[in-house]
Design a protein around this motif. Structure first.
Motif, short mmCIF file in Angstrom:
data_model
loop_
_atom_site.label_atom_id
_atom_site.label_comp_id
_atom_site.label_asym_id
_atom_site.label_seq_id
_atom_site.Cartn_x
_atom_site.Cartn_y
_atom_site.Cartn_z
N ALA A 296 0.81 -1.25 0.04
CA ALA A 296 0.27 0.13 -0.15
C ALA A 296 0.59 1.26 0.29
CB ALA A 296 -0.69 0.39 1.45
N VAL A 297 1.58 1.07 1.43
CA VAL A 297 2.81 1.93 0.57
C VAL A 297 3.73 2.28 -0.50
CG1 VAL A 297 4.77 3.06 2.22
CG2 VAL A 297 3.25 2.67 3.53
N GLU A 298 3.87 1.38 -0.82
CA GLU A 298 4.89 1.14 -2.19
C GLU A 298 4.17 2.22 -3.68
OE1 GLU A 298 5.92 -2.36 -2.44
OE2 GLU A 298 7.84 -2.14 -1.09
N THR A 299 2.55 1.72 -3.47
CA THR A 299 1.91 1.93 -4.38
C THR A 299 1.73 3.72 -4.45
OG1 THR A 299 1.28 -0.18 -4.58
CG2 THR A 299 -0.55 1.81 -5.13
N GLU A 300 0.72 4.15 -3.49
CA GLU A 300 1.02 5.17 -3.13
C GLU A 300 2.07 6.44 -3.01
OE1 GLU A 300 -1.53 7.31 -2.46
OE2 GLU A 300 -2.88 5.30 -2.53
N LEU A 301 3.81 5.92 -3.01
CA LEU A 301 5.00 6.57 -2.92
C LEU A 301 5.05 6.68 -4.57
CD1 LEU A 301 7.03 5.31 -0.29
CD2 LEU A 301 6.28 8.04 -0.88
N MET A 302 4.49 5.78 -5.26
CA MET A 302 4.92 5.59 -7.18
C MET A 302 4.04 6.05 -7.66
SD MET A 302 7.17 3.49 -7.05
CE MET A 302 7.72 3.43 -9.30
N LYS A 303 2.90 6.77 -6.90
CA LYS A 303 2.46 8.18 -7.31
C LYS A 303 3.11 8.96 -7.08
CE LYS A 303 -1.73 5.75 -6.70
NZ LYS A 303 -3.68 5.50 -5.81
N VAL A 304 3.74 9.98 -6.57
CA VAL A 304 4.70 10.55 -6.76
C VAL A 304 4.91 11.19 -7.90
CG1 VAL A 304 5.85 12.34 -4.62
CG2 VAL A 304 4.65 11.08 -3.67
N ALA A 305 5.88 12.51 -8.43
CA ALA A 305 6.24 13.16 -9.18
C ALA A 305 7.30 12.98 -9.34
CB ALA A 305 5.64 13.99 -9.76
N ASN B 88 10.11 -1.20 9.67
CA ASN B 88 9.24 0.04 9.35
C ASN B 88 9.77 1.29 8.46
OD1 ASN B 88 6.23 0.57 10.48
ND2 ASN B 88 7.38 -0.46 12.04
N THR B 89 10.93 0.54 8.11
CA THR B 89 11.41 1.82 7.13
C THR B 89 11.18 2.23 5.17
OG1 THR B 89 13.55 1.07 6.35
CG2 THR B 89 13.74 1.89 8.63
N VAL B 90 11.07 2.71 4.33
CA VAL B 90 11.13 2.59 3.03
C VAL B 90 11.81 3.28 2.55
CG1 VAL B 90 9.16 2.99 1.20
CG2 VAL B 90 8.30 2.50 3.62
N GLN B 91 12.40 2.34 1.54
CA GLN B 91 13.45 2.73 0.79
C GLN B 91 13.35 3.31 -0.85
OE1 GLN B 91 16.45 0.04 0.26
NE2 GLN B 91 17.52 -0.16 2.31
N VAL B 92 13.21 4.80 -0.78
CA VAL B 92 12.79 5.45 -1.82
C VAL B 92 13.92 6.30 -3.61
CG1 VAL B 92 10.56 7.35 -2.31
CG2 VAL B 92 10.49 5.72 -0.91
N GLU B 93 13.63 5.76 -4.39
CA GLU B 93 14.48 6.34 -5.23
C GLU B 93 14.09 7.16 -6.21
OE1 GLU B 93 16.27 3.64 -7.51
OE2 GLU B 93 16.91 1.95 -6.07
N CYS B 94 14.20 8.69 -6.19
CA CYS B 94 14.06 8.91 -7.08
C CYS B 94 14.88 9.21 -8.55
CB CYS B 94 13.65 10.25 -6.36
SG CYS B 94 12.47 10.27 -4.51
N SER B 95 13.81 10.22 -9.33
CA SER B 95 15.04 10.79 -10.07
C SER B 95 15.50 12.28 -10.03
CB SER B 95 14.00 11.05 -11.83
OG SER B 95 13.62 11.40 -10.83
N GLY B 96 14.96 12.96 -9.60
CA GLY B 96 15.51 14.04 -8.75
C GLY B 96 15.17 14.60 -7.47
N GLU B 97 15.16 15.61 -7.41
CA GLU B 97 15.09 16.13 -5.51
C GLU B 97 13.42 15.56 -5.29
OE1 GLU B 97 16.06 19.21 -2.74
OE2 GLU B 97 17.56 18.64 -4.12
N VAL B 98 13.01 15.52 -4.33
CA VAL B 98 11.26 15.48 -4.27
C VAL B 98 11.53 15.61 -2.64
CG1 VAL B 98 9.68 13.93 -4.50
CG2 VAL B 98 10.74 13.21 -5.60
N ALA B 99 10.12 16.78 -2.54
CA ALA B 99 9.81 17.16 -1.57
C ALA B 99 9.98 16.22 -0.46
CB ALA B 99 8.53 18.30 -1.14
N VAL C 217 9.54 9.47 -8.22
CA VAL C 217 10.02 8.62 -7.18
C VAL C 217 9.81 7.39 -9.02
CG1 VAL C 217 9.07 6.69 -5.66
CG2 VAL C 217 8.74 9.58 -5.09
N THR C 218 11.37 7.09 -8.76
CA THR C 218 11.40 5.49 -10.15
C THR C 218 11.37 4.00 -9.07
OG1 THR C 218 13.57 5.88 -9.19
CG2 THR C 218 12.25 7.09 -10.59
N ASP C 219 11.07 4.45 -7.66
CA ASP C 219 11.68 2.99 -7.31
C ASP C 219 10.78 3.52 -5.24
OD1 ASP C 219 11.32 0.63 -6.69
OD2 ASP C 219 13.22 0.27 -6.69
N ALA C 220 10.24 2.47 -4.75
CA ALA C 220 10.33 2.46 -3.81
C ALA C 220 10.15 0.94 -2.68
CB ALA C 220 8.32 2.86 -3.43
N ASP C 221 10.80 0.58 -1.36
CA ASP C 221 10.70 -0.50 -1.19
C ASP C 221 10.51 -0.57 0.26
OD1 ASP C 221 11.03 -3.75 -0.91
OD2 ASP C 221 13.70 -2.70 -0.28
#
Length: 71
Positions: A18-27, A39-50, A29-33
């Motif tokens: 559920a968390v991964e799905t919502e994070l992937m909707k953020v402009a 209780n952590t999420v690793q997020v990869e982004c193509s640039g800086e995200v707020a 964000v290229t990957d979320a694990d």
């Protein structure tokens, strides 16, 4: 840019998904694990995200984002 989000309330694989799905909707964000065991999420982004956008996505999934740190 990569981020680590510390969360509260992740209990199972469905929570992670559920968390991964919502994070992937953020402009930008290229990957979320999400990992309910730590209780952590690793997020990869193509640039800086707020951090606010990442926090909002976690909360949209029904969980609490405790902190967002650049990794």
């Amino acid at each position: 840019m990569n981020y680590i989000i510390k969360t509260e309330g992740l209990h199972c694989g469905h929570c992670d998904a559920a968390v991964e799905t919502e994070l992937m909707k953020v402009a930008g964000v290229t990957d979320a694990d999400a990992n309910h065991e730590t209780n952590t999420v690793q997020v990869e982004c193509s640039g800086e995200v707020a951090a606010e956008a990442l926090t909002a996505a976690v909360e949209a999934a029904g969980f609490k984002a405790v902190s967002v740190e650049a990794a």
